[in-house]
Design a protein around this motif. Structure first.
Motif, PDB file in Angstrom:
ATOM      1  N   LEU A  97       1.002  -1.325  -0.065  1.00 14.70           N
ATOM      2  CA  LEU A  97      -0.042   0.253   0.023  1.00 14.70           C
ATOM      3  C   LEU A  97       0.949   1.418  -0.110  1.00 14.70           C
ATOM      4  CD1 LEU A  97      -2.839   1.546   0.237  1.00 14.70           C
ATOM      5  CD2 LEU A  97      -2.454   1.157   2.721  1.00 14.70           C
ATOM      6  N   LEU A  98       1.717   1.047   0.755  1.00 18.40           N
ATOM      7  CA  LEU A  98       2.786   2.287   0.865  1.00 18.40           C
ATOM      8  C   LEU A  98       3.601   2.765  -0.306  1.00 18.40           C
ATOM      9  CD1 LEU A  98       3.929   2.120   4.679  1.00 18.40           C
ATOM     10  CD2 LEU A  98       2.366   3.841   3.834  1.00 18.40           C
ATOM     11  N   ILE A  99       4.032   1.673  -0.865  1.00 16.19           N
ATOM     12  CA  ILE A  99       4.891   1.792  -2.201  1.00 16.19           C
ATOM     13  C   ILE A  99       3.930   2.383  -3.318  1.00 16.19           C
ATOM     14  CG2 ILE A  99       5.636   0.555  -4.050  1.00 16.19           C
ATOM     15  CD1 ILE A  99       6.921  -1.663  -2.166  1.00 16.19           C
ATOM     16  N   ASP A 100       2.755   1.945  -3.566  1.00 15.36           N
ATOM     17  CA  ASP A 100       1.592   2.607  -4.443  1.00 15.36           C
ATOM     18  C   ASP A 100       1.185   3.962  -3.903  1.00 15.36           C
ATOM     19  OD1 ASP A 100       2.028   0.491  -6.141  1.00 15.36           O
ATOM     20  OD2 ASP A 100       0.274  -0.323  -5.692  1.00 15.36           O
ATOM     21  N   LEU A 101       1.160   4.290  -2.669  1.00 22.77           N
ATOM     22  CA  LEU A 101       0.768   5.523  -1.981  1.00 22.77           C
ATOM     23  C   LEU A 101       1.963   6.631  -2.344  1.00 22.77           C
ATOM     24  CD1 LEU A 101      -1.171   7.466  -0.498  1.00 22.77           C
ATOM     25  CD2 LEU A 101      -0.052   6.640   1.591  1.00 22.77           C
ATOM     26  N   PHE A 102       3.189   6.188  -1.921  1.00 20.64           N
ATOM     27  CA  PHE A 102       4.373   7.074  -2.327  1.00 20.64           C
ATOM     28  C   PHE A 102       4.663   7.334  -3.813  1.00 20.64           C
ATOM     29  CE2 PHE A 102       6.343   5.553   1.955  1.00 20.64           C
ATOM     30  CZ  PHE A 102       5.511   6.515   2.521  1.00 20.64           C
ATOM     31  N   SER A 103       4.272   6.556  -4.597  1.00 20.39           N
ATOM     32  CA  SER A 103       4.622   6.594  -6.059  1.00 20.39           C
ATOM     33  C   SER A 103       3.333   7.819  -6.944  1.00 20.39           C
ATOM     34  CB  SER A 103       4.138   5.347  -6.892  1.00 20.39           C
ATOM     35  OG  SER A 103       5.001   4.261  -6.542  1.00 20.39           O
ATOM     36  N   LEU A 104       2.496   7.787  -6.078  1.00 19.34           N
ATOM     37  CA  LEU A 104       1.837   8.900  -6.473  1.00 19.34           C
ATOM     38  C   LEU A 104       2.186  10.539  -6.496  1.00 19.34           C
ATOM     39  CD1 LEU A 104      -1.698   7.970  -4.812  1.00 19.34           C
ATOM     40  CD2 LEU A 104      -1.088   7.534  -7.040  1.00 19.34           C
ATOM     41  N   PHE A 105       3.213  10.462  -5.566  1.00 19.38           N
ATOM     42  CA  PHE A 105       4.121  11.796  -5.553  1.00 19.38           C
ATOM     43  C   PHE A 105       4.946  11.765  -6.523  1.00 19.38           C
ATOM     44  CE2 PHE A 105       2.528  10.821  -1.280  1.00 19.38           C
ATOM     45  CZ  PHE A 105       1.931  11.896  -0.935  1.00 19.38           C
ATOM     46  N   ARG A 106       5.162  12.953  -7.250  1.00 19.23           N
ATOM     47  CA  ARG A 106       6.052  13.190  -8.316  1.00 19.23           C
ATOM     48  C   ARG A 106       7.478  13.829  -7.932  1.00 19.23           C
ATOM     49  NH1 ARG A 106       3.886   9.468 -11.520  1.00 19.23           N
ATOM     50  NH2 ARG A 106       1.657   9.788 -11.789  1.00 19.23           N
ATOM     51  N   PHE A 107       7.900  13.351  -6.876  1.00 17.74           N
ATOM     52  CA  PHE A 107       9.227  14.012  -6.668  1.00 17.74           C
ATOM     53  C   PHE A 107      10.259  12.756  -6.387  1.00 17.74           C
ATOM     54  CE2 PHE A 107       6.664  14.151  -2.888  1.00 17.74           C
ATOM     55  CZ  PHE A 107       7.085  13.569  -1.982  1.00 17.74           C
ATOM     56  N   ALA A 108      10.197  11.679  -7.199  1.00 16.44           N
ATOM     57  CA  ALA A 108      11.217  10.842  -7.006  1.00 16.44           C
ATOM     58  C   ALA A 108      12.526  11.276  -7.713  1.00 16.44           C
ATOM     59  CB  ALA A 108      10.510   9.477  -7.942  1.00 16.44           C
ATOM     60  N   TYR A 109      13.615  10.608  -7.037  1.00 12.87           N
ATOM     61  CA  TYR A 109      14.819  10.966  -7.615  1.00 12.87           C
ATOM     62  C   TYR A 109      15.391  10.362  -9.141  1.00 12.87           C
ATOM     63  CZ  TYR A 109      20.234  11.268  -7.962  1.00 12.87           C
ATOM     64  OH  TYR A 109      21.472  11.467  -8.000  1.00 12.87           O
ATOM     65  N   HIS A 110      15.593  11.226  -9.846  1.00 18.30           N
ATOM     66  CA  HIS A 110      16.185  10.885 -11.277  1.00 18.30           C
ATOM     67  C   HIS A 110      17.452  11.500 -11.453  1.00 18.30           C
ATOM     68  CE1 HIS A 110      12.109   9.067 -12.672  1.00 18.30           C
ATOM     69  NE2 HIS A 110      11.785  10.019 -11.859  1.00 18.30           N
ATOM     70  N   GLY A 111      18.363  10.727 -11.378  1.00 13.44           N
ATOM     71  CA  GLY A 111      19.924  11.283 -11.435  1.00 13.44           C
ATOM     72  C   GLY A 111      21.008  10.121 -11.660  1.00 13.44           C
ATOM     73  N   ASP A 112      21.967  10.273 -10.941  1.00 12.90           N
ATOM     74  CA  ASP A 112      23.020   9.704 -10.966  1.00 12.90           C
ATOM     75  C   ASP A 112      22.659   8.228 -10.170  1.00 12.90           C
ATOM     76  OD1 ASP A 112      25.527   8.236 -10.473  1.00 12.90           O
ATOM     77  OD2 ASP A 112      26.783   9.772  -9.847  1.00 12.90           O
TER      78      ASP A 112
END
Length: 290
Positions: A97-112
């Motif tokens: 549940l928490l994985i899918d809930l946190f995935s709704l937020f659009r501030f994941a790290y994309h970088g190195d």
């Protein structure tokens, strides 16, 4: 200790257990949603498989991991008993549940990718460490390893988990079409394993624990340990030096993350038991080699 006090104490302990495990589930979910999955890193286990299915079919990672865990939970209930599987079901559902809930937020790290792998591994290790510290499990390869260890005791649980993760990591190289992604997954797994060890039993390099339990109820405690923790025990006869009453001394060798479950099982059965936990630098035998 009267019945009311014992019930109150058990309620406090179980409440604390679940609060710590839910916190661990949240930290682990953050590692997946913010670091590993957005950067196409699948660091083993059922969550790694769900991450790859998300990449291929755009399926939600948490819900997919939960579906993949259902047959494993049924298998685990048959092999490991009701108490272990209830905790596992609760924590598995919370993580999904928490994985899918946190995935709704659009501030994941994309970088190195090396940063994503290291910090994903750190959060994963801290989260899983908190869950294991209170006797919980996230299902997946943990259930597979425990059940296969029941059937093939000459294979250690650690070896089975390592093999399972290696298969998932190898698959990720094919799914993502990149050997580098698989190598970053290895970094995440390595980092996670070190943080799990640090959370569960500190920064020492202990290989195992020998628990010496002195109790007036040796048969009941031994039955509880073999049933709940699935570890063999040795029972010695003794008597109290002051009271001269008959006692039982139970010897139980466990992995560090199982020490808490042993302690809980003993106290639940005999609140007056005396428990000594010491480091075992090497343990070998049928089904146990570290």
């Amino acid at each position: 200790m009267n019945l009311t006090d014992r019930v109150r104490r058990l309620c406090r302990r179980y409440t604390l257990d679940y609060l710590v495990m839910i916190l661990g589930a949240a930290v682990y979910a953050l590692s997946v949603s913010f670091f590993t999955a957005p950067n196409e890193i699948a660091p083993g286990g059922v969550t790694g498989l769900a991450t790859m299915l998300n990449h291929l079919l755009d399926l939600p990672i948490g819900a997919t991991a939960l579906l993949l865990n259902i047959p494993l939970l049924i298998w685990g209930a048959i092999e490991s008993g009701r108490r272990f599987i209830i905790r596992t079901m609760i924590i598995t559902a919370a993580v999904s549940l928490l994985i899918d809930l946190f995935s709704l937020f659009r501030f994941a790290y994309h970088g190195d990718l090396i940063i994503a792998a290291i910090f994903g591994g750190i959060l994963s290790g801290v989260g899983l460490g908190l869950i294991f510290l209170r006797g919980g499990s996230t299902g997946g390869t943990d259930i597979i390893a425990r059940n296969l260890n029941h059937q093939l005791p000459y294979l250690s649980i650690g070896s089975i988990v390592l093999l399972s993760d290696a298969v998932v990591v190898a698959m990720s190289a094919i799914v993502y079409g990149s050997l580098e992604n698989a190598l970053y997954a290895v970094i995440a797994i390595f980092t996670s394993s070190k943080l799990i060890d640090a959370v569960v039993f500190g920064l020492s390099r202990d290989n195992g624990k020998l628990m010496i339990i002195i109790t007036a109820l040796p048969d009941e405690v031994a039955a509880e340990l073999t049933g709940r923790v699935n570890r063999g025990v040795t029972v010695l006869s003794a008597r109290g030096g002051y009271s001269h009453l008959p006692k039982g001394v139970i010897l139980c060798a466990v992995r560090p993350h199982d020490a808490y479950r042993v302690n809980s099982a003993v106290i639940d059965t005999d609140p007056t038991a005396f428990i000594v936990t010491t480091t075992a630098t090497a343990i070998s035998g049928l089904g146990f080699s570290i």
